[in-house]
Scaffold this motif. Structure first.
Motif, PDB file in Angstrom:
ATOM      1  N   LEU A 139       0.829  -1.210   0.000  1.00 35.84           N
ATOM      2  CA  LEU A 139       0.000   0.000   0.000  1.00 35.84           C
ATOM      3  C   LEU A 139       0.862   1.258   0.000  1.00 35.84           C
ATOM      4  CD1 LEU A 139      -2.883  -0.931   2.478  1.00 35.84           C
ATOM      5  CD2 LEU A 139      -3.050  -0.579   0.000  1.00 35.84           C
ATOM      6  N   MET A 140       1.946   1.241   0.773  1.00 32.84           N
ATOM      7  CA  MET A 140       2.827   2.410   0.794  1.00 32.84           C
ATOM      8  C   MET A 140       3.505   2.613  -0.557  1.00 32.84           C
ATOM      9  SD  MET A 140       4.624   2.661   4.450  1.00 32.84           S
ATOM     10  CE  MET A 140       3.750   2.245   5.928  1.00 32.84           C
TER      11      MET A 140
ATOM     12  N   ASP B   1       5.368  16.548   3.780  1.00 30.86           N
ATOM     13  CA  ASP B   1       6.583  15.936   3.248  1.00 30.86           C
ATOM     14  C   ASP B   1       7.397  15.231   4.325  1.00 30.86           C
ATOM     15  OD1 ASP B   1       5.703  16.894   0.875  1.00 30.86           O
ATOM     16  OD2 ASP B   1       7.279  18.385   0.604  1.00 30.86           O
ATOM     17  N   VAL B   2       7.165  15.578   5.579  1.00 28.74           N
ATOM     18  CA  VAL B   2       7.820  14.852   6.672  1.00 28.74           C
ATOM     19  C   VAL B   2       7.335  13.403   6.671  1.00 28.74           C
ATOM     20  CG1 VAL B   2       8.100  14.717   9.184  1.00 28.74           C
ATOM     21  CG2 VAL B   2       8.141  16.958   8.050  1.00 28.74           C
ATOM     22  N   VAL B   3       6.040  13.216   6.499  1.00 27.14           N
ATOM     23  CA  VAL B   3       5.479  11.856   6.446  1.00 27.14           C
ATOM     24  C   VAL B   3       5.931  11.144   5.177  1.00 27.14           C
ATOM     25  CG1 VAL B   3       3.348  10.502   6.321  1.00 27.14           C
ATOM     26  CG2 VAL B   3       3.490  12.470   7.849  1.00 27.14           C
TER      27      VAL B   3
ATOM     28  N   VAL C 195       7.893   7.580   4.780  1.00 24.00           N
ATOM     29  CA  VAL C 195       7.446   6.470   3.929  1.00 24.00           C
ATOM     30  C   VAL C 195       8.554   6.086   2.945  1.00 24.00           C
ATOM     31  CG1 VAL C 195       5.801   5.759   2.140  1.00 24.00           C
ATOM     32  CG2 VAL C 195       5.000   7.000   4.159  1.00 24.00           C
ATOM     33  N   SER C 196       9.223   7.079   2.385  1.00 25.69           N
ATOM     34  CA  SER C 196      10.322   6.810   1.446  1.00 25.69           C
ATOM     35  C   SER C 196      11.437   6.027   2.128  1.00 25.69           C
ATOM     36  CB  SER C 196      10.883   8.122   0.900  1.00 25.69           C
ATOM     37  OG  SER C 196       9.882   8.845   0.245  1.00 25.69           O
ATOM     38  N   PHE C 197      11.768   6.418   3.347  1.00 25.57           N
ATOM     39  CA  PHE C 197      12.809   5.715   4.094  1.00 25.57           C
ATOM     40  C   PHE C 197      12.370   4.287   4.413  1.00 25.57           C
ATOM     41  CE2 PHE C 197      15.072   4.459   7.931  1.00 25.57           C
ATOM     42  CZ  PHE C 197      16.383   4.621   7.504  1.00 25.57           C
ATOM     43  N   TYR C 198      11.099   4.101   4.761  1.00 26.27           N
ATOM     44  CA  TYR C 198      10.559   2.765   5.030  1.00 26.27           C
ATOM     45  C   TYR C 198      10.695   1.874   3.787  1.00 26.27           C
ATOM     46  CZ  TYR C 198       7.093  -0.928   5.753  1.00 26.27           C
ATOM     47  OH  TYR C 198       6.464  -2.146   5.843  1.00 26.27           O
TER      48      TYR C 198
END
Length: 188
Positions: free
Chosen positions: A22-23, A139-141, A145-148
């Motif tokens: 989903l991410m 953009d913090v979130v 998500v990008s790091f995850y």
């Protein structure tokens, strides 16, 4: 509450990789839509305060100009969407997409301290956001998500590389069978 926890713990919805998929899908959609916006004049004008105050992206206007900087971002966002999309099947491409996504959101998050009039003086300043700061906070979130996704793809790529290495060392029948097929094909 304990009953709810037990029900959720047994739910198939929360097992497996649904969160990861989903991410990834949401990031593909976000980059596709962000990229689409960059082709319109209104968006090029909307980006001026962000790019002008971005410590990592301020150079884009002197190099490209206002419209071409917007187009450059659009192409970059579509490229990231494609890399993240193909990351469903190819973790190396997913890693490239997630790295690019991390950089993209680092570039936007670092604008926050440099945005003029970002904190409402009438409310005592920080943490009372005003102007363009609330828009940038999402953009913090997205950076998280990008790091995850980056972490998940690196773990999955290294795990599959380790499994392939183990198969070769142990003489896994799958590797042996693939070698026999290849040998027959080269002699045939």
């Amino acid at each position: 509450m304990n009953s709810l926890i037990k029900i959720l713990a047994k739910s198939r919805l929360l097992k497996g990789d649904l969160d990861y998929h989903l991410m990834r899908a949401s990031m593909v959609l976000i980059f596709l839509l962000f990229g689409c916006q960059k082709w319109f004049e209104y968006e090029a004008q909307m980006l001026i305060p962000y790019i002008s105050n971005g410590p990592l992206i301020f150079w884009m206007y002197p190099v490209f100009g206002i419209r071409a900087a917007s187009w450059f971002l659009g192409v970059s966002e579509w490229l990231l969407a494609a890399l993240l999309f193909f990351g469903f099947w190819n973790k190396k491409l997913g890693i490239l997409g997630a790295l690019g996504s991390c950089f993209s959101f680092i570039a936007t998050v670092t604008i926050i301290p440099f945005m003029p009039d970002g904190w409402a003086a009438s409310a005592g300043g920080f943490p009372a956001m005003t102007g363009n700061i609330p828009f940038l906070m999402k953009d913090v979130v997205l950076l998280t998500v990008s790091f995850y996704l980056l972490k998940q793809d690196v773990v999955r790529a290294s795990r599959s590389a380790a499994e392939r290495h183990e198969w070769r060392e142990v003489g896994d029948p799958r590797v042996r069978a693939a070698g026999e097929v290849a040998a027959r094909a080269s002699h045939g």
